[in-house]
Design a protein around this motif. Structure first.
Motif, PDB file in Angstrom:
ATOM      1  N   ASN A 358       0.860  -1.194   0.000  1.00  0.00           N
ATOM      2  CA  ASN A 358       0.000   0.000   0.000  1.00  0.00           C
ATOM      3  C   ASN A 358       0.890   1.235   0.000  1.00  0.00           C
ATOM      4  O   ASN A 358       1.879   1.276   0.725  1.00  0.00           O
ATOM      5  CB  ASN A 358      -0.877   0.023   1.251  1.00  0.00           C
ATOM      6  CG  ASN A 358      -1.989  -0.992   1.151  1.00  0.00           C
ATOM      7  OD1 ASN A 358      -2.619  -1.133   0.116  1.00  0.00           O
ATOM      8  ND2 ASN A 358      -2.223  -1.726   2.223  1.00  0.00           N
ATOM      9  N   ARG A 359       0.537   2.209  -0.780  1.00  0.00           N
ATOM     10  CA  ARG A 359       1.341   3.442  -0.821  1.00  0.00           C
ATOM     11  C   ARG A 359       0.578   4.563  -0.125  1.00  0.00           C
ATOM     12  O   ARG A 359      -0.586   4.810  -0.436  1.00  0.00           O
ATOM     13  CB  ARG A 359       1.589   3.865  -2.270  1.00  0.00           C
ATOM     14  CG  ARG A 359       2.210   2.752  -3.100  1.00  0.00           C
ATOM     15  CD  ARG A 359       3.620   3.096  -3.507  1.00  0.00           C
ATOM     16  NE  ARG A 359       4.195   2.036  -4.321  1.00  0.00           N
ATOM     17  CZ  ARG A 359       5.250   1.343  -3.975  1.00  0.00           C
ATOM     18  NH1 ARG A 359       5.849   1.567  -2.831  1.00  0.00           N
ATOM     19  NH2 ARG A 359       5.739   0.408  -4.761  1.00  0.00           N
ATOM     20  N   SER A 360       1.232   5.231   0.826  1.00  0.00           N
ATOM     21  CA  SER A 360       0.626   6.392   1.481  1.00  0.00           C
ATOM     22  C   SER A 360       1.426   7.613   1.088  1.00  0.00           C
ATOM     23  O   SER A 360       2.650   7.637   1.249  1.00  0.00           O
ATOM     24  CB  SER A 360       0.660   6.230   2.994  1.00  0.00           C
ATOM     25  OG  SER A 360      -0.177   5.181   3.361  1.00  0.00           O
ATOM     26  N   GLY A 364      -1.600  12.396   2.875  1.00  0.00           N
ATOM     27  CA  GLY A 364      -2.605  11.507   3.469  1.00  0.00           C
ATOM     28  C   GLY A 364      -3.380  10.677   2.454  1.00  0.00           C
ATOM     29  O   GLY A 364      -4.206   9.859   2.831  1.00  0.00           O
ATOM     30  N   LYS A 366      -4.087   7.683  -0.076  1.00  0.00           N
ATOM     31  CA  LYS A 366      -3.609   6.299  -0.088  1.00  0.00           C
ATOM     32  C   LYS A 366      -3.874   5.682  -1.452  1.00  0.00           C
ATOM     33  O   LYS A 366      -4.902   5.934  -2.064  1.00  0.00           O
ATOM     34  CB  LYS A 366      -4.341   5.478   0.982  1.00  0.00           C
ATOM     35  CG  LYS A 366      -3.964   5.806   2.400  1.00  0.00           C
ATOM     36  CD  LYS A 366      -4.537   4.754   3.349  1.00  0.00           C
ATOM     37  CE  LYS A 366      -4.156   5.024   4.793  1.00  0.00           C
ATOM     38  NZ  LYS A 366      -4.929   6.090   5.400  1.00  0.00           N
ATOM     39  N   ARG A 368      -4.202   1.940  -3.060  1.00  0.00           N
ATOM     40  CA  ARG A 368      -4.313   0.566  -2.549  1.00  0.00           C
ATOM     41  C   ARG A 368      -3.304  -0.380  -3.201  1.00  0.00           C
ATOM     42  O   ARG A 368      -2.884  -0.160  -4.344  1.00  0.00           O
ATOM     43  CB  ARG A 368      -5.737   0.037  -2.734  1.00  0.00           C
ATOM     44  CG  ARG A 368      -6.088  -0.287  -4.165  1.00  0.00           C
ATOM     45  CD  ARG A 368      -7.452  -0.935  -4.261  1.00  0.00           C
ATOM     46  NE  ARG A 368      -7.975  -0.848  -5.605  1.00  0.00           N
ATOM     47  CZ  ARG A 368      -7.905  -1.815  -6.498  1.00  0.00           C
ATOM     48  NH1 ARG A 368      -7.312  -2.944  -6.205  1.00  0.00           N
ATOM     49  NH2 ARG A 368      -8.410  -1.658  -7.702  1.00  0.00           N
ATOM     50  N   ARG A 477      -9.475  -3.228   4.472  1.00  0.00           N
ATOM     51  CA  ARG A 477      -8.360  -3.360   3.513  1.00  0.00           C
ATOM     52  C   ARG A 477      -8.323  -4.797   3.026  1.00  0.00           C
ATOM     53  O   ARG A 477      -7.516  -5.607   3.472  1.00  0.00           O
ATOM     54  CB  ARG A 477      -7.044  -2.993   4.216  1.00  0.00           C
ATOM     55  CG  ARG A 477      -6.978  -1.536   4.576  1.00  0.00           C
ATOM     56  CD  ARG A 477      -6.085  -1.293   5.747  1.00  0.00           C
ATOM     57  NE  ARG A 477      -6.597  -1.944   6.947  1.00  0.00           N
ATOM     58  CZ  ARG A 477      -6.063  -1.818   8.142  1.00  0.00           C
ATOM     59  NH1 ARG A 477      -5.006  -1.081   8.306  1.00  0.00           N
ATOM     60  NH2 ARG A 477      -6.569  -2.435   9.188  1.00  0.00           N
TER      61      ARG A 477
END
Length: 719
Positions: A358-360, A364, A366, A368, A477
Motif C-alpha cells: 500500500n502506498r501512502s 494523506g 492512499k 491501494r 483493507r
C-alpha cells in the motif's frame, strides 16, 4: 469413598515440580520464568500439564486432581510460587504498586489485631503475576457440542471461531476500604462477577467502642484485572446435519486479553465453569445457570502474515525455493492441484495472495495495494472450488455468496449489545476480512443496491456508515475475489462482451483482472480433463505434477516472507510502462466492440501486478519481465474471446502472427526485430512459441524475412 485431599502436601508437590522440572536441554524451565517475573519482565506464568506429565517424580493422582479441579490448583500453584519466587537480579523503577506494597507490609504488623481475617492482607493483592494452567496439546480438541456437564470444573481444550469480542474492562479482584473511625485498612476478595460491599467496619477497635465505622472504598489501593468477554462458535465442519452452530461464552483475564479478534479461528484451553444469572435476569431465569469457559491459553490456527515467525527449517526451505528459477510456476501449480488446467488463473490468484504494498502519500492520500480479481465463466469451470481453496490458503478469508448476503451483511450492521444494551457496530464480511481476502460467489446474482456497498471498499478500502447516531468509517483493507456467471448463464458468442458480462463499468474498472473462462468443446483438452478428474476421483489426490506440490502452510510462510518487501519502479521502466498503457488504449479505441474498459485504474493494475511479481522473486525493484508478465496476464484474461474473434475473421494463427510482427515493425519504423520482443508481442495475443517458430520458417521460405541461425532474430527484406 473419596479420601480427603491434603492441599498442603499438594502445595509441596507443586513447589517441588516448579523448582526441579528441567526441559530437554536440562535447564530449570520454571525457575527461569520466575526469575523473569521477579525482574518484572513478564507477568504470565504458564504451567503446562504436559510438563507435569513428563516430570520424573510424577504423582499420577496429583496430575489428575490438577486437570479435574483446575480452579483450586491455580491458587495452590500461586501459593507455591509466593514461597519460592527468587529475588530480583536487575533493578527496575519503583511504580505506585511497589511503593504501596512496601508501605503496607511495614504498617501491616501494627494494624492487624488478629480478630478479623478481613484485616489481613490477602496474598492476591501482593502478586504482580498471573498463573495459567495450560492443557496438554495431545489429541484433538473438543467441539463445543462435546463439552458436557461432566466436564464442569475441569480443564478442556476447544476449537471454534470467535464471533464477537467485548472491550477490555477492569475487573475488581480485591477491594480495599479504609475506616473513618479507626483508620484500619479492610480487604475484601471478590471471586464472582458481583459482590456485596461492606458498610460497617469489622475491626475489634470499632466493635469495642461500638462505633459503626463508615468504610470508604479506595479505588487506588484496590486490585483490578484486565477482563474481556468473547463469544466462540462451532466451526461449520463440526456441526451435525440439520443443526445450527452452538456458541459459548469465554472470559479472558489479565495477559490473555486482546489476543483474539472476531473472525479468528482459535484453539482455547480453559476451565469450564457455571455462573448463576445475576440481577433482573436471575428473576426471569429462575434456577437456570449459565456456563462459560475461563480461558487459560489461546493459539491461532492461521497466523496473520505480520505475526508469522519462521522456524529454522522453514527459513531454509524458503531460501531454497527463492533460488529456484521456476518458483512462480511451482507456487501457482501448488494452488488447488486437484483442479485441472487454469494455469494462468492460478498465477493470478497467487498474485492476489501476495498483493502489492500500500502506498501512502505525504498529504494523506492512499493508493491501494490489494489486487481484485473477478472470475466470469460458464457453469462447471471450477470457479467456486478455486475460491474455496484460496480461502483455505489465506490466513484470513471470508467466503460469502451473492444471494445469501445483503449490503448490511457485507459492510456493517448496527445492533444492540446483549451485555451492555447499547447500540454497537457489528462488522460484516468485508470488515471481518480486513487485511485478508473476501471471496464473493454468485456475484452476478446480487441485488444492485447491495453491490454498490462494494464500490467504496474496492477503491477507498473503507466502509463509511451513518446509522442510528453512529457515524464512522471502518477499515476494510481487503482483496475482493468474485466469481460470476455471464448474463444468460452461459457466454453467448453472438452478443457483445459488454452484454454478456452485465456488470456496471464503474465496478468492472475496479477489478484489476476480469477473467473470462469459456467452456469450449475441444477433443484433446476434454480427454485430458476427463482423465484428470477420474484419477482424482480414484486416488483422492492430483496426478503427478513433476514436482511435489507445496503444502498450504509452506505457501503461507513463503507469501508472508514475500510480503515484507516493498518493490519500486526504476526510472528506466517509466517510458516502457507508459507506452504499453497508451498502446492498450489505442487498440481499444480502434475496435468496434471493446472487450474491456481501460482506464487509469488499468495502469495502476499493471503496476500492482508487477510489484506482486517482484515480491515473489524477493526483489526490491520491478524488472521489465514483471511488467511483460503483468501485461500478458491482462491479455490472457480475455484470451478465450480473442481466439473466437480470430476464427470469425478467418485468419489462421500463422498469418495473424505475421501481421502482428509486421505492424509492430512498421510502428517502430525498424527493419530488425528482436526474437524476445517478437515472442512477447505474440504471447500477449495468446499465441505459443511453437506457432511463432512455424511462422518464421514459413515466411523465411517465402523470402519475406531472414532469420539469424543462432538468435532467431528477424530482418525484413525490403522489397
Amino acid at each position: 469413598m473419596m479420601k480427603d485431599v491434603d492441599y498442603n502436601r499438594d502445595k509441596d508437590l507443586a513447589k517441588d515440580f516448579l523448582l526441579n522440572f528441567a526441559d530437554p536441554n536440562g535447564e530449570a524451565k520454571y525457575m527461569k520464568i520466575l526469575q523473569d517475573v521477579a525482574n518484572h519482565k513478564t507477568k504470565a506464568i504458564e504451567v503446562d500439564l504436559e510438563d507435569l506429565f513428563n516430570y520424573k517424580d510424577l504423582d499420577e493422582e496429583f496430575l489428575g486432581r490438577v486437570a479435574e479441579n483446575t480452579r483450586r490448583y491455580i491458587g495452590t500453584f500461586a501459593d507455591a510460587i509466593d514461597e519460592i519466587i527468587p529475588e530480583p537480579t536487575e533493578a527496575f523503577p519503583d511504580d505506585d504498586h511497589d511503593i504501596l506494597m512496601t508501605q503496607r507490609s511495614e504498617e501491616g504488623t501494627e494494624n492487624t489485631d488478629g480478630s478479623d481475617p478481613r484485616q489481613r492482607m490477602p496474598a492476591e493483592i501482593k502478586r504482580f503475576y498471573e498463573v495459567y494452567i495450560k492443557a496438554s496439546s495431545k489429541g484433538r480438541p473438543f467441539t463445543i457440542r462435546e463439552v458436557k456437564a461432566s466436564y464442569i470444573g475441569q480443564l478442556v481444550r476447544i476449537s471454534g471461531i470467535v464471533t464477537r469480542c467485548s472491550d477490555v474492562k477492569p475487573l475488581m479482584q480485591v477491594v480495599v476500604y479504609t475506616c473513618e473511625e479507626c483508620g484500619f485498612e479492610i480487604y475484601q476478595e471478590v471471586t464472582a462477577r458481583v459482590f456485596m460491599p461492606l458498610f460497617e467496619c469489622p475491626s475489634r477497635r470499632c466493635k469495642l467502642n461500638s462505633t459503626k465505622g463508615n468504610l470508604i472504598l479506595q479505588v487506588r489501593a484496590s486490585k483490578f484485572l484486565k477482563f474481556q468477554e468473547a463469544k466462540i462458535q462451532e466451526l461449520a465442519e463440526h456441526v451435525p446435519k440439520g443443526h445450527i452452530p452452538r456458541t459459548m461464552t469465554v472470559h479472558f483475564r489479565g495477559e490473555l486479553t486482546r489476543k483474539v479478534a472476531p473472525g479468528d479461528v482459535v484453539e482455547l484451553s480453559g476451565i469450564f465453569l457455571p455462573i448463576p444469572y445475576t440481577g433482573f435476569r436471575a428473576m426471569r431465569a429462575g434456577l437456570v445457570a449459565d456456563t462459560y469457559l475461563e480461558a487459560m491459553s489461546v493459539s491461532h490456527f492461521k497466523k496473520k502474515y505480520e505475526e508469522y515467525e519462521l522456524r529454522g527449517d522453514e527459513e531454509e526451505q524458503i531460501a531454497r525455493l527463492a533460488e529456484d528459477g521456476d518458483i512462480y510456476n511451482k507456487l501457482a501449480r501448488s494452488l488447488a492441484p486437484e483442479i485441472y488446467g487454469h494455469e494462468d488463473i492460478k498465477k493470478a490468484l497467487l498474485l492476489l495472495l501476495v498483493g502489492a504494498p500500500n502506498r501512502s502519500l505525504k498529504d494523506g492520500m492512499k493508493i491501494r495495494g490489494d489486487i481484485h480479481i473477478c472470475l466470469m465463466g460458464d457453469p462447471g469451470v471450477a470457479k467456486s472450488q478455486l475460491l474455496k481453496h484460496i480461502i483455505n490458503v489465506a490466513p484470513r478469508g471470508v467466503y460469502t455468496t451473492g444471494r445469501g448476503s445483503s449490503g448490511v451483511g457485507l459492510t456493517a450492521a448496527v445492533q444492540k449489545d446483549p451485555v451492555t444494551s447499547e447500540m454497537v457496530l457489528e462488522g460484516g464480511a468485508l470488515v471481518l476480512a480486513d487485511m485478508g481476502i473476501c471471496a464473493i460467489d454468485e456475484f452476478d446474482k446480487m441485488d444492485e443496491s447491495d453491490r454498490t456497498a462494494i464500490h467504496e471498499v474496492m477503491e477507498q478500502q473503507t466502509v463509511s456508515i451513518a446509522k442510528a447516531g453512529i457515524t464512522t468509517s471502518l477499515n476494510a483493507r481487503t482483496a475482493v475475489l468474485a466469481a460470476a456467471n455471464p448474463a444468460w448463464g452461459r457466454y453467448d458468442l453472438r452478443r457483445t462482451p459488454a452484454e454478456n458480462i452485465n456488470l456496471p463499468p464503474a465496478l468492472l474498472s475496479r477489478f484489476d483482472l476480469l477473467w473470462l473462462i469459456l467452456d469450449r468443446a475441444d477433443m484433446d483438452s476434454d480427454l485430458e480433463m476427463a482423465r484428470h478428474v477420474v484419477y482424482v476421483h480414484q486416488n483422492k489426490e492430483s496426478p503427478a505434477l513433476g514436482f511435489t506440490p507445496l503444502e498450504p502452510s509452506i505457501l503461507r510462510a513463503y507469501i508472508s516472507a514475500a510480503r515484507k518487501l516493498s518493490p519500486c519502479v526504476p526510472r528506466d521502466l517509466e517510458e516502457y510502462i507508459a507506452s504499453a498503457y497508451s498502446s492498450i488504449r489505442q487498440d481499444e479505441a480502434k475496435s468496434n466492440a471493446p472487450h474491456s474498459y481501460t482506464t487509469v485504474r488499468t495502469l495502476l493494475s499493471i503496476l500492482r501486478i508487477s510489484a506482486a511479481l517482484a515480491r515473489l522473486r524477493f526483489s526490491d525493484t520491478i524488472a521489465q519481465s514483471d511488467v511483460d508478465e503483468a501485461l500478458r496476464l491482462m491479455q490472457m484474461s480475455k484470451f478465450s474471446l480473442y481466439s473466437e474473434d480470430r476464427q470469425k475473421a478467418g485468419l489462421d494463427a500463422i498469418s495473424d502472427i505475421y501481421s502482428i510482427l509486421r505492424d509492430e515493425a512498421a510502428r517502430t519504423n525498424r527493419m530488425d526485430v528482436n526474437y524476445a520482443h517478437a515472442l512477447n508481442w505474440i504471447s500477449r495475443k495468446g499465441y505459443s512459441e511453437a506457432q511463432l517458430k512455424e511462422c518464421l520458417e514459413e515466411y523465411a521460405a517465402l523470402n519475406v524475412w531472414q532469420i539469424h541461425p543462432n538468435t532467431f532474430d528477424i530482418r525484413f527484406i525490403d522489397a
